[in-house]
Structure formats: structure tokens, C-alpha cells
Enzyme design. Structure first.
Site, PDB file in Angstrom:
ATOM      1  N   CYS A 131       4.007 -44.779 -21.958  1.00  0.00           N
ATOM      2  CA  CYS A 131       4.191 -46.435 -23.580  1.00  0.00           C
ATOM      3  C   CYS A 131       5.565 -46.198 -23.790  1.00  0.00           C
ATOM      4  O   CYS A 131       6.248 -45.594 -23.502  1.00  0.00           O
ATOM      5  CB  CYS A 131       4.187 -44.804 -24.230  1.00  0.00           C
ATOM      6  N   CYS A 163       5.887 -37.855 -17.426  1.00  0.00           N
ATOM      7  CA  CYS A 163       4.916 -37.935 -17.909  1.00  0.00           C
ATOM      8  C   CYS A 163       4.308 -38.830 -17.627  1.00  0.00           C
ATOM      9  O   CYS A 163       5.455 -40.720 -17.373  1.00  0.00           O
ATOM     10  CB  CYS A 163       4.838 -38.067 -19.801  1.00  0.00           C
ATOM     11  N   SER A 221      -2.413 -39.985 -31.317  1.00  0.00           N
ATOM     12  CA  SER A 221      -0.852 -41.100 -31.082  1.00  0.00           C
ATOM     13  C   SER A 221      -1.676 -42.537 -31.061  1.00  0.00           C
ATOM     14  O   SER A 221      -1.767 -42.792 -30.074  1.00  0.00           O
ATOM     15  CB  SER A 221       0.241 -41.047 -30.071  1.00  0.00           C
ATOM     16  N   SER A 280      -1.239 -32.779 -29.233  1.00  0.00           N
ATOM     17  CA  SER A 280      -0.873 -34.353 -29.863  1.00  0.00           C
ATOM     18  C   SER A 280      -1.677 -35.305 -28.135  1.00  0.00           C
ATOM     19  O   SER A 280      -1.106 -34.855 -27.487  1.00  0.00           O
ATOM     20  CB  SER A 280       0.703 -34.482 -29.628  1.00  0.00           C
ATOM     21  N   CYS A 326       8.331 -44.687 -25.660  1.00  0.00           N
ATOM     22  CA  CYS A 326       8.733 -43.565 -25.801  1.00  0.00           C
ATOM     23  C   CYS A 326       9.278 -43.264 -24.495  1.00  0.00           C
ATOM     24  O   CYS A 326       9.512 -43.153 -23.157  1.00  0.00           O
ATOM     25  CB  CYS A 326       7.347 -42.882 -25.346  1.00  0.00           C
ATOM     26  N   GLY A 337       5.309 -35.015 -21.760  1.00  0.00           N
ATOM     27  CA  GLY A 337       3.956 -35.005 -21.226  1.00  0.00           C
ATOM     28  C   GLY A 337       3.099 -35.067 -22.199  1.00  0.00           C
ATOM     29  O   GLY A 337       2.806 -35.254 -23.302  1.00  0.00           O
ATOM     30  N   CYS A 339       8.831 -27.341 -30.826  1.00  0.00           N
ATOM     31  CA  CYS A 339       8.215 -28.234 -29.785  1.00  0.00           C
ATOM     32  C   CYS A 339       8.326 -28.175 -28.506  1.00  0.00           C
ATOM     33  O   CYS A 339       9.495 -27.887 -27.863  1.00  0.00           O
ATOM     34  CB  CYS A 339       8.543 -30.230 -29.823  1.00  0.00           C
ATOM     35  N   CYS A 392      11.549 -37.182 -31.523  1.00  0.00           N
ATOM     36  CA  CYS A 392      10.218 -37.137 -31.210  1.00  0.00           C
ATOM     37  C   CYS A 392      10.707 -38.834 -30.204  1.00  0.00           C
ATOM     38  O   CYS A 392      11.496 -39.750 -30.453  1.00  0.00           O
ATOM     39  CB  CYS A 392       9.534 -38.267 -32.113  1.00  0.00           C
ATOM     40  N   GLU A 413      11.992 -30.214 -21.967  1.00  0.00           N
ATOM     41  CA  GLU A 413      13.325 -30.099 -23.196  1.00  0.00           C
ATOM     42  C   GLU A 413      12.503 -28.886 -23.887  1.00  0.00           C
ATOM     43  O   GLU A 413      10.774 -29.243 -24.007  1.00  0.00           O
ATOM     44  CB  GLU A 413      13.314 -30.917 -23.665  1.00  0.00           C
TER      45      GLU A 413
HETATM   46  N1  SAH Z   1       1.704 -37.566 -25.101  1.00  0.00           N
HETATM   47  C1  SAH Z   1       1.425 -36.692 -26.857  1.00  0.00           C
HETATM   48  C2  SAH Z   1       2.905 -36.031 -26.806  1.00  0.00           C
HETATM   49  C3  SAH Z   1       4.599 -36.434 -27.000  1.00  0.00           C
HETATM   50  S1  SAH Z   1       5.153 -36.914 -28.182  1.00  0.00           S
HETATM   51  C4  SAH Z   1       1.482 -38.074 -27.042  1.00  0.00           C
HETATM   52  O1  SAH Z   1       1.486 -39.417 -26.989  1.00  0.00           O
HETATM   53  O2  SAH Z   1       0.795 -37.623 -28.164  1.00  0.00           O
HETATM   54  C5  SAH Z   1       4.850 -36.887 -29.311  1.00  0.00           C
HETATM   55  C6  SAH Z   1       4.763 -38.251 -30.378  1.00  0.00           C
HETATM   56  O3  SAH Z   1       6.212 -38.448 -30.378  1.00  0.00           O
HETATM   57  C7  SAH Z   1       3.466 -39.275 -30.049  1.00  0.00           C
HETATM   58  O4  SAH Z   1       3.285 -39.488 -30.886  1.00  0.00           O
HETATM   59  C8  SAH Z   1       4.437 -40.328 -29.277  1.00  0.00           C
HETATM   60  O5  SAH Z   1       4.045 -41.848 -29.228  1.00  0.00           O
HETATM   61  C9  SAH Z   1       5.699 -39.871 -30.115  1.00  0.00           C
HETATM   62  N2  SAH Z   1       6.779 -40.553 -30.002  1.00  0.00           N
HETATM   63  C10 SAH Z   1       7.348 -40.834 -28.434  1.00  0.00           C
HETATM   64  N3  SAH Z   1       8.219 -42.279 -28.248  1.00  0.00           N
HETATM   65  C11 SAH Z   1       8.763 -42.418 -29.754  1.00  0.00           C
HETATM   66  C12 SAH Z   1       9.782 -42.633 -30.427  1.00  0.00           C
HETATM   67  N4  SAH Z   1      10.369 -43.814 -29.605  1.00  0.00           N
HETATM   68  N5  SAH Z   1       9.735 -43.167 -31.701  1.00  0.00           N
HETATM   69  C13 SAH Z   1       8.909 -42.211 -32.683  1.00  0.00           C
HETATM   70  N6  SAH Z   1       7.798 -41.698 -31.745  1.00  0.00           N
HETATM   71  C14 SAH Z   1       7.764 -41.102 -30.413  1.00  0.00           C
END
Ligand code: SAH
Length: 375
Positions: free
Chosen positions: A138, A134, A246, A223, A141, A189, A127, A365, A114
Site C-alpha cells: 500500500c 509487509c 482496510s 485488520s 503505508c 504485516g 498493537c 498507524c 515493532e
Molecule cells: N495489513 C493490515 C494491518 C496493518 S495496518 C491492514 O492493512 O489492515 C493497520 C491500519 O493502518 C490499516 O488500516 C492501514 O491501512 C492503516 N495505515 C497504514 N498506513 C497508514 C498511514 N500512513 N496513515 C494512516 N493509516 C495508515
């Protein structure tokens, strides 16, 4: 608090390889010299490489059939070697009165990714995804829940931008500039786990046309969860892109759980790598921090974060958590968020709260979790 096992990492890997699942070569995989070499192999004249590149990067034309200044037979031959179809739109959704648009793509092997296009009065941001799925796991996410399918090729990354730059240029978004100006690697990713292809994509996005799209390095944000060796490598690439880290917790005990890769590279080490990046590039680091109710939003954590960041070239971007389906976690209440912001600012750390564009279309996000079942 549970400690998760260390997740296996697939770090940067030198030259791009073409594994079975990778798509055929596309002109956006190559620099101009590489495109010329392929054009020569097809028996066409070398200037066709720049001509194709001008259509693609300069005019955002992705359909070879529309390149009518190239004779039909040559067009077909060139398109066959340099412009395979990489992205098939499966679904396009919009919200925020059309100013946020999410695209779900199917790749040549059926993998789904996406991208989200966001229009503002002064800028247009896309974005994009760097991997299908990924591997960073986390737990808050949505993308992290499904695991890694595969790395995207350089051209699969670039083509998301070129496609959506074309959508912006068509003027469908009212009251926003037509020229796409900003790119954030915040879709699906972990960009630094697909290192060589992401670096090549950054070069395509920032090289002037017809070699590339000609975007400003400063307007591109990569990021990362904090893959320290790759962050150090990135600092040496002569690409002054903005780095977002992050962080999500200022202490190892909690970050080990929220960002499992912290079990390998601790908070102190990841921040050191971030400061080395800012020292080298002069760029301010964006510290991403999802506000999760009663998990990481306590006043003492704001104070600890403030102490870690005070006096550094950094700002904090708080993201109200977008709860993922089935998750036990929720966003912090607004008064808690306000207190967190107040304490950080009091410590001298510039802090903003990110807007929550795209929530209704699961384009916000951490909500990107493409699946056909969703359709
Ligand atoms: N893998 C990279 C980029 C993808 S996510 C990274 O982790 O930085 C982009 C941002 O969205 C990251 O800061 C991630 O931690 C945040 N994110 C992921 N899931 C989220 C959620 N459920 N609510 C808010 N932010 C989230």
C-alpha cells in the site's frame, strides 16, 4: 491514475513450517497437549508443562530463571526446549505522558518488528505485528514501502502481547488499568497472509490460562487489506474476533492504487466477504479509511461509501493519514474530514475518527517501519 502490477501474495499455508529463518519452537507455538509432548521428550514430568504455562501466561513471567519453584536443572532443560528468547528489545520509546509506548524488537535472525502499547482510562490495548515487513505494498503505508522480510512465528506474535501485558501489569502507566484487555493486529504485516500462525496466535491469546492468555475474542481485532479467501476461512474458525477491513476507497479505480490487492479482489467482493463474516459471527465490521487530502476525501466518495455500508453491520473508522517520509500525500484538512463524517452519518453509518496516538514516536498507524538506521 497509475495502475500498479498485481502484487504476489503469500496466503495461508496449512501447518506452520520451520524454514531457516523461523525461530526455534517456543511453548506459545503449541497447545497444552503439544507442550506436554515436548516436556515428556525431555524426560521431565508432564505436569511441568502446565507449570511453565502458568508462569508464562498466568503470571506473564518470561524469564525461566525466575521460575524458582522448578528445580534449577529441570528449569534449564525445559527452558532450552520450550522458552528460547524470541524478542530482544532494541529500543523503547514513550509519549502521551507515558500512555503510549513503542517497542522495537530484534528477532533471532536480526529481523526487526515493532509493537505499540496504549493506555486509556478504561482499557489497555496492544498493537502487534504479524510479519516482519509487509508484502501488500500500500503506497501510503511506511511498512508497505519496505516489502516483506518474513512471517512471524506464532510465539513471536504471542510473545509481543505477553511482554507488553507484563509492562502494563507493572503499573508504569498512570491512570490506566493494569490488565491488558485488547489486542489489535494493526502493526507491521498483513495478518491474513500469515494465516495459520495468526490463527494459532488467536487461540493462544483467547484460551484460558494456563493454556493461553484468556483474553476475550471480542477484544481482539484482526485488520486486513481484504484477502477474500482468507476472510472466508476466518469466518469458519469459531473465533468471534473483530474484523477490520482496510477499505480506504469505495471505488475500484482508486482502491486499485491505494490497496493494490484490490486488483485481485474488488470492492464488491471484499465487502461481500466482510458481510459474510458479520453474518456468521454477529460481529460488527470495522471499515478503516485513511483520510488522504484530495485523494479519497471528496464528498461524492463519502456518499458512495455511505450507500455501500448503509444497513450493514459496520462502522467506519476514519484515520487521519500519517504522512510517511518522502510521500506526496497529506492528511485531509479538518473541515473536509468533518464533512465526510457528516455525510456518512447522514447515510446512517456510525462513524468515528481515530485518535492519533504515538505520532511523535512514529508509533501511529502506518508509521511502523523498523530499521536499525532509525535508532
Ligand atoms: N495489513 C493490515 C494491518 C496493518 S495496518 C491492514 O492493512 O489492515 C493497520 C491500519 O493502518 C490499516 O488500516 C492501514 O491501512 C492503516 N495505515 C497504514 N498506513 C497508514 C498511514 N500512513 N496513515 C494512516 N493509516 C495508515
Amino acid at each position: 491514475m497509475t495502475t500498479l502490477p498485481v502484487v504476489p501474495l503469500t496466503l495461508g499455508d496449512g501447518m506452520p513450517s520451520r524454514r531457516a529463518s523461523m525461530p526455534p519452537v517456543h511453548l506459545a507455538d503449541l497447545d497444552l497437549a503439544g507442550r506436554r509432548a515436548i516436556v515428556a521428550e525431555t524426560g521431565e514430568q508432564a505436569f511441568r508443562a502446565a507449570q511453565l504455562s502458568t508462569h508464562y501466561f498466568g503470571r506473564l513471567e518470561r524469564d525461566p530463571a525466575a521460575m524458582t519453584d522448578i528445580p534449577a536443572a529441570s528449569r534449564e532443560r525445559l527452558a532450552g526446549h520450550l522458552m528460547p528468547k524470541l524478542l530482544t528489545p532494541v529500543r523503547e520509546l514513550e509519549c502521551d505522558d507515558g500512555a503510549t509506548r513503542k517497542s522495537l524488537w530484534r528477532l533471532h535472525d536480526g529481523a526487526l518488528v515493532e509493537s505499540v502499547l496504549m493506555g486509556y482510562p478504561d482499557r489497555v490495548t496492544v498493537c502487534i505485528s504479524s510479519q516482519a515487513g509487509c508484502g501488500m505494498a500500500c503506497p501510503f503505508c511506511a511498512t508497505g514501502q519496505a516489502g516483506l522480510t518474513r512471517n512471524l512465528s506464532t510465539a513471536e506474535i504471542v510473545d509481543q502481547v505477553v511482554y507488553l501485558a507484563g509492562v502494563a501489569a507493572s503499573g508504569v502507566m498512570e491512570g490506566v488499568p493494569r490488565r491488558l484487555s485488547h489486542v489489535v493486529f494493526m502493526g507491521m504485516g498483513e495478518p491474513l497472509a500469515n494465516y495459520s500462525r495468526v490463527i494459532a496466535a488467536l487461540r493462544r491469546l483467547t484460551s484460558p490460562a494456563p493454556e493461553g492468555l484468556g483474553l476475550s475474542q471480542r477484544h481482539i481485532t484482526v485488520s486486513t487489506v481484504g484477502l477474500v479467501p482468507a476472510m472466508k476461512k476466518l469466518a469458519d474458525e469459531d473465533l468471534s474476533v473483530t474484523l477490520a477491513l482496510s477499505l480506504h476507497a469505495p471505488d475500484d479505480e482508486l482502491r486499485d492504487e491505494l490497496v493494490p490487492v484490490n486488483q485481485r479482489w474488488k470492492v464488491a467482493e471484499v465487502l461481500d466477504a466482510a458481510w459474510a463474516y458479520s453474518a456468521k459471527t454477529g460481529r460488527r465490521i470495522s471499515i478503516e479509511y485513511a483520510m488522504i487530502r484530495d485523494v479519497n476525501d471528496q464528498p461524492w466518495r463519502a456518499d458512495l461509501l455511505g450507500r455501500l455500508l448503509a444497513g450493514r453491520l459496520a462502522h467506519v473508522n476514519l484515520i487521519p493519514l500519517n504522512p510517511t517520509p518522502g510521500s506526496r500525500w497529506d492528511a485531509s484538512p479538518k473541515p473536509v474530514e468533518r464533512e465526510f463524517v457528516r455525510r456518512l452519518r447522514e447515510a446512517g453509518v456510525p462513524t468515528t475518527v481515530r485518535d492519533t496516538r504515538g505520532r511523535e514516536i512514529d508509533g501511529a498507524c502506518g508509521q511502523l517501519a523498523a530499521s536499525e538506521g532509525e535508532a
